[in-house]
Design a protein around this motif. Structure first.
Motif, PDB file in Angstrom:
ATOM      1  N   THR A  56     -16.891  -5.000  10.288  1.00 49.62           N
ATOM      2  CA  THR A  56     -17.165  -4.003   9.253  1.00 49.62           C
ATOM      3  C   THR A  56     -16.648  -4.372   7.872  1.00 49.62           C
ATOM      4  N   GLY A  57     -15.641  -5.233   7.773  1.00 50.08           N
ATOM      5  CA  GLY A  57     -15.114  -5.610   6.462  1.00 50.08           C
ATOM      6  C   GLY A  57     -14.513  -4.416   5.743  1.00 50.08           C
ATOM      7  N   ALA A  58     -15.069  -4.097   4.579  1.00 56.07           N
ATOM      8  CA  ALA A  58     -14.578  -2.947   3.800  1.00 56.07           C
ATOM      9  C   ALA A  58     -15.172  -1.633   4.279  1.00 56.07           C
ATOM     10  N   GLY A  59     -15.967  -1.689   5.379  1.00 56.22           N
ATOM     11  CA  GLY A  59     -16.501  -0.450   5.944  1.00 56.22           C
ATOM     12  C   GLY A  59     -17.994  -0.276   5.817  1.00 56.22           C
ATOM     13  N   PHE A  60     -18.700  -1.385   5.572  1.00 59.32           N
ATOM     14  CA  PHE A  60     -20.168  -1.314   5.434  1.00 59.32           C
ATOM     15  C   PHE A  60     -20.851  -1.879   6.665  1.00 59.32           C
ATOM     16  N   PRO A  61     -21.815  -1.186   7.232  1.00 59.99           N
ATOM     17  CA  PRO A  61     -22.412   0.080   6.782  1.00 59.99           C
ATOM     18  C   PRO A  61     -21.761   1.335   7.359  1.00 59.99           C
ATOM     19  N   GLY A  62     -20.714   1.172   8.177  1.00 66.86           N
ATOM     20  CA  GLY A  62     -20.190   2.287   8.958  1.00 66.86           C
ATOM     21  C   GLY A  62     -19.745   3.502   8.173  1.00 66.86           C
ATOM     22  N   ILE A  63     -18.922   3.307   7.136  1.00 71.22           N
ATOM     23  CA  ILE A  63     -18.380   4.454   6.393  1.00 71.22           C
ATOM     24  C   ILE A  63     -19.482   5.243   5.670  1.00 71.22           C
ATOM     25  N   PRO A  64     -20.390   4.596   4.926  1.00 76.50           N
ATOM     26  CA  PRO A  64     -21.476   5.388   4.322  1.00 76.50           C
ATOM     27  C   PRO A  64     -22.325   6.124   5.354  1.00 76.50           C
ATOM     28  N   LEU A  65     -22.611   5.485   6.496  1.00 70.99           N
ATOM     29  CA  LEU A  65     -23.371   6.171   7.542  1.00 70.99           C
ATOM     30  C   LEU A  65     -22.616   7.388   8.055  1.00 70.99           C
ATOM     31  N   LYS A  66     -21.322   7.266   8.233  1.00 74.28           N
ATOM     32  CA  LYS A  66     -20.514   8.389   8.726  1.00 74.28           C
ATOM     33  C   LYS A  66     -20.489   9.541   7.725  1.00 74.28           C
ATOM     34  N   ILE A  67     -20.389   9.218   6.443  1.00 72.09           N
ATOM     35  CA  ILE A  67     -20.362  10.272   5.420  1.00 72.09           C
ATOM     36  C   ILE A  67     -21.664  11.059   5.423  1.00 72.09           C
ATOM     37  N   VAL A  68     -22.787  10.367   5.518  1.00 67.83           N
ATOM     38  CA  VAL A  68     -24.090  11.025   5.465  1.00 67.83           C
ATOM     39  C   VAL A  68     -24.500  11.580   6.831  1.00 67.83           C
ATOM     40  N   CYS A  69     -23.943  11.006   7.890  1.00 64.90           N
ATOM     41  CA  CYS A  69     -24.234  11.449   9.264  1.00 64.90           C
ATOM     42  C   CYS A  69     -22.915  11.866   9.922  1.00 64.90           C
ATOM     43  N   PRO A  70     -22.330  12.988   9.510  1.00 62.41           N
ATOM     44  CA  PRO A  70     -20.974  13.333   9.947  1.00 62.41           C
ATOM     45  C   PRO A  70     -20.815  13.581  11.440  1.00 62.41           C
ATOM     46  N   ASP A  71     -21.918  13.807  12.163  1.00 65.35           N
ATOM     47  CA  ASP A  71     -21.813  14.097  13.592  1.00 65.35           C
ATOM     48  C   ASP A  71     -21.664  12.851  14.467  1.00 65.35           C
ATOM     49  N   ILE A  72     -21.947  11.664  13.909  1.00 71.73           N
ATOM     50  CA  ILE A  72     -21.824  10.468  14.738  1.00 71.73           C
ATOM     51  C   ILE A  72     -20.359  10.203  15.081  1.00 71.73           C
ATOM     52  N   LYS A  73     -20.151   9.580  16.224  1.00 70.48           N
ATOM     53  CA  LYS A  73     -18.806   9.148  16.630  1.00 70.48           C
ATOM     54  C   LYS A  73     -18.721   7.659  16.296  1.00 70.48           C
ATOM     55  N   LEU A  74     -17.869   7.306  15.333  1.00 71.85           N
ATOM     56  CA  LEU A  74     -17.882   5.968  14.749  1.00 71.85           C
ATOM     57  C   LEU A  74     -16.641   5.165  15.115  1.00 71.85           C
ATOM     58  N   THR A  75     -16.870   3.900  15.475  1.00 74.76           N
ATOM     59  CA  THR A  75     -15.788   2.930  15.651  1.00 74.76           C
ATOM     60  C   THR A  75     -16.021   1.787  14.677  1.00 74.76           C
ATOM     61  N   LEU A  76     -14.975   1.415  13.959  1.00 71.41           N
ATOM     62  CA  LEU A  76     -15.017   0.303  13.006  1.00 71.41           C
ATOM     63  C   LEU A  76     -14.189  -0.835  13.572  1.00 71.41           C
TER      64      LEU A  76
END
Length: 240
Positions: free
Chosen positions: A81-101
């Motif tokens: 993920t590095g600095a959090g791409f694409p995970g963090i933007p996806l999580k912000i716009v899709c708050p219901d997903i369960k995310l692991t970085l």
């Protein structure tokens, strides 16, 4: 100046005021931390909004399979993920997903933990591990509905890093440039060996630009055989 709201409007991605605030706060955190830690070569806000934030979110704008992602509660892992791409933007716009970085550099994981705290993100876990090591963790292997990666590596190598994390019936989506044909062809054996099947490749220019982007979507049809992924470094030296 074109900001992330401008680009999301162009992609028909609805943002609440709070989500817009979170995305801008995240951008500020990356740019500020970049002064003392190498996170990105892109630090001009308009370019950042396009090439990092809008690019990360373009999956849900252009890949039909993921247009319903904002309302989904699926499990997602962002490998490398590095600095959090694409995970963090996806999580912000899709708050219901369960995310692991997942990232191999601990100082980046520490930065991401700070982002998670600052933005009050829930159901997000940041893990320090190499991709090959994380996939040996019983809690991660065969465990995710969606595996995403914007990491820079050839497709046959990325398949070995990422497919072990996808559950049967799930998908691995690799963010690639426009020139994908030869790379995907060279990865056919790796994809098949690791339990995957090429589903489709979605081509789309990055919104409001001539920058090419492709999403290579690989379905997980059967569990990845136990020998994979191989020891760290092997996939690069001896790609499938």
């Amino acid at each position: 100046m074109k900001d992330i709201k401008y680009y999301c409007d162009k992609m028909n991605i609805a943002l609440s005021d709070y989500q817009l605030e979170q995305l801008n706060h995240y951008m500020d955190m990356v740019i500020e931390t970049n002064k003392v830690m190498n996170l990105t070569a892109i630090t001009e806000p308009e370019e950042f909004a396009l090439k990092h934030l809008a690019d990360s979110l373009s999956l849900i704008a252009y890949a039909d399979k993921y247009r319903e992602l904002p309302s989904s509660s699926i499990s997602v892992i962002d490998v490398g993920t590095g600095a959090g791409f694409p995970g963090i933007p996806l999580k912000i716009v899709c708050p219901d997903i369960k995310l692991t970085l997942l990232d191999s550099l601990n100082k980046r994981i520490m930065f991401l933990e700070n982002v998670i705290s600052e933005l009050s993100l829930t159901s997000v876990t940041a893990i320090h591990a190499r991709a090959e090591e994380g996939a040996r963790n019983a809690g991660l292997r065969d465990n995710f509905d969606l595996v995403v990666s914007r990491a820079v590596a050839s497709m046959n190598i990325l398949a070995e890093y990422c497919l072990p994390y996808a559950k049967v019936g799930g998908c691995f989506v690799s963010y690639k440039s426009g020139e994908w044909q030869e790379e995907v062809k060279n990865a056919e054996n790796a994809i098949r060996t690791l339990g995957g099947k090429l589903d489709e490749v979605v081509e789309s220019p990055l919104v409001d630009s001539d920058i090419k982007r492709s999403f290579v979507i690989i379905s997980k049809e059967k569990k990845t055989p136990k020998p994979y992924p191989r020891k760290p470094g092997t996939a690069k030296k001896q790609p499938l």
